[in-house]
Design an enzyme around this catalytic site. Structure first.
Site, PDB file in Angstrom:
ATOM      1  N   HIS A  55      -7.699  -3.630  50.465  1.00  0.00           N
ATOM      2  CA  HIS A  55      -7.310  -4.130  49.148  1.00  0.00           C
ATOM      3  C   HIS A  55      -8.049  -3.317  48.085  1.00  0.00           C
ATOM      4  O   HIS A  55      -8.951  -2.529  48.402  1.00  0.00           O
ATOM      5  CB  HIS A  55      -7.632  -5.626  49.013  1.00  0.00           C
ATOM      6  CG  HIS A  55      -9.075  -5.958  49.216  1.00  0.00           C
ATOM      7  ND1 HIS A  55      -9.544  -6.661  50.303  1.00  0.00           N
ATOM      8  CD2 HIS A  55     -10.164  -5.640  48.482  1.00  0.00           C
ATOM      9  CE1 HIS A  55     -10.853  -6.774  50.210  1.00  0.00           C
ATOM     10  NE2 HIS A  55     -11.258  -6.165  49.121  1.00  0.00           N
TER      11      HIS A  55
HETATM   12  C1  T46 Z   1     -14.321  -6.608  49.506  1.00  0.00           C
HETATM   13  C2  T46 Z   1     -14.731  -6.323  50.891  1.00  0.00           C
HETATM   14  C3  T46 Z   1     -15.716  -5.208  50.979  1.00  0.00           C
HETATM   15  C4  T46 Z   1     -14.257 -16.205  49.190  1.00  0.00           C
HETATM   16  O1  T46 Z   1     -13.789 -17.371  49.116  1.00  0.00           O
HETATM   17  N1  T46 Z   1     -15.292 -15.837  48.388  1.00  0.00           N
HETATM   18  C5  T46 Z   1     -15.839 -14.589  48.423  1.00  0.00           C
HETATM   19  O2  T46 Z   1     -16.793 -14.312  47.679  1.00  0.00           O
HETATM   20  C6  T46 Z   1     -15.278 -13.637  49.330  1.00  0.00           C
HETATM   21  C7  T46 Z   1     -15.855 -12.234  49.393  1.00  0.00           C
HETATM   22  C8  T46 Z   1     -14.234 -14.014  50.123  1.00  0.00           C
HETATM   23  N2  T46 Z   1     -13.724 -15.269  50.047  1.00  0.00           N
HETATM   24  C9  T46 Z   1     -12.612 -15.658  50.937  1.00  0.00           C
HETATM   25  C10 T46 Z   1     -11.295 -14.966  50.634  1.00  0.00           C
HETATM   26  C11 T46 Z   1     -10.606 -14.956  51.964  1.00  0.00           C
HETATM   27  O3  T46 Z   1      -9.916 -16.176  52.141  1.00  0.00           O
HETATM   28  O4  T46 Z   1     -12.932 -15.303  52.276  1.00  0.00           O
HETATM   29  C12 T46 Z   1     -11.768 -14.910  52.964  1.00  0.00           C
HETATM   30  C13 T46 Z   1     -11.953 -13.548  53.583  1.00  0.00           C
HETATM   31  O5  T46 Z   1     -12.008 -12.570  52.521  1.00  0.00           O
HETATM   32  P1  T46 Z   1     -11.362 -11.125  52.687  1.00  0.00           P
HETATM   33  O6  T46 Z   1     -10.205 -11.183  53.601  1.00  0.00           O
HETATM   34  O7  T46 Z   1     -11.122 -10.599  51.303  1.00  0.00           O
HETATM   35  O8  T46 Z   1     -12.546 -10.323  53.399  1.00  0.00           O
HETATM   36  P2  T46 Z   1     -12.704  -8.751  53.516  1.00  0.00           P
HETATM   37  O9  T46 Z   1     -13.828  -8.502  54.426  1.00  0.00           O
HETATM   38  O10 T46 Z   1     -11.410  -8.095  53.815  1.00  0.00           O
HETATM   39  O11 T46 Z   1     -13.118  -8.288  52.022  1.00  0.00           O
HETATM   40  C14 T46 Z   1     -14.394  -8.605  51.528  1.00  0.00           C
HETATM   41  C15 T46 Z   1     -14.288  -9.048  50.080  1.00  0.00           C
HETATM   42  O12 T46 Z   1     -13.388 -10.159  49.970  1.00  0.00           O
HETATM   43  C16 T46 Z   1     -13.762  -7.948  49.201  1.00  0.00           C
HETATM   44  O13 T46 Z   1     -13.930  -8.269  47.843  1.00  0.00           O
HETATM   45  O14 T46 Z   1     -14.280  -5.735  48.664  1.00  0.00           O
HETATM   46  O15 T46 Z   1     -15.228  -7.462  51.600  1.00  0.00           O
END
Ligand code: T46
Length: 141
Positions: A55
């Site tokens: 993303h």
């Molecule tokens: C990024 C990369 C490096 C939250 O509710 N609060 C938070 O602060 C974060 C980071 C995530 N979430 C929730 C959103 C999703 O439902 O946790 C779930 C997993 O998040 P995501 O699929 O976005 O995880 P990654 O590892 O793909 O991405 C994360 C960060 O979200 C993103 O900002 O830049 O790590």
């Protein structure tokens, strides 16, 4: 505090380290970290062959450190892609907004430490690559 980002696809952040009986690593806002931190999160215990990220953020700026293990971080500005391998706790990467990023080859023991300049807001995410390219074109600054 006035903070400027350089225009490269990414830049690295090196902590200040003090070597005594161990290694003390320091990050200070306005020094090594070019933004005021509003959120900190960690990622660990990733299953094998997992790809995370995939993303871009519209406005959020972040810094990624890999405190343990290793990870390949792909960064993409819609024109150019680069992969940086994080293997040491004292060297991180600044992930600017409007940069598509993916974490690959995340070692089983990897512990990622993330700093963000904003609170979590799902509306700040662009999770579809085609939407990302469209966003870059229409949102010219
Ligand atoms: C990024 C990369 C490096 C939250 O509710 N609060 C938070 O602060 C974060 C980071 C995530 N979430 C929730 C959103 C999703 O439902 O946790 C779930 C997993 O998040 P995501 O699929 O976005 O995880 P990654 O590892 O793909 O991405 C994360 C960060 O979200 C993103 O900002 O830049 O790590």
């Amino acid at each position: 505090m006035s903070m400027k980002f350089n225009s490269k696809l990414f830049s690295t952040i090196t902590t200040q380290t003090i070597h005594d009986d161990g290694i003390l690593s320091i990050l200070e806002v306005g020094k090594q970290l070019p933004f005021a931190v509003k959120r900190v999160y960690t990622i660990d215990n990733c299953i094998p062959n997992l790809v995370r990220g995939r993303h871009a953020h519209k406005e959020t700026c972040q810094a990624m450190f890999c405190l343990r293990g290793s990870v390949d971080l792909l960064l993409d500005n819609g024109v150019k892609k680069e992969i940086v391998r994080l293997i040491a706790p004292n060297i991180g990467v600044l992930i600017k907004p409007r940069i598509w990023h993916e974490m690959k080859n995340i070692s089983r023991d990897a512990l990622l430490l993330m700093f963000a300049d904003r609170h979590y807001n799902e509306n700040d995410y662009i999770r579809n690559y085609k939407d990302f390219l469209v966003f870059l074109k229409k949102d010219v600054r």
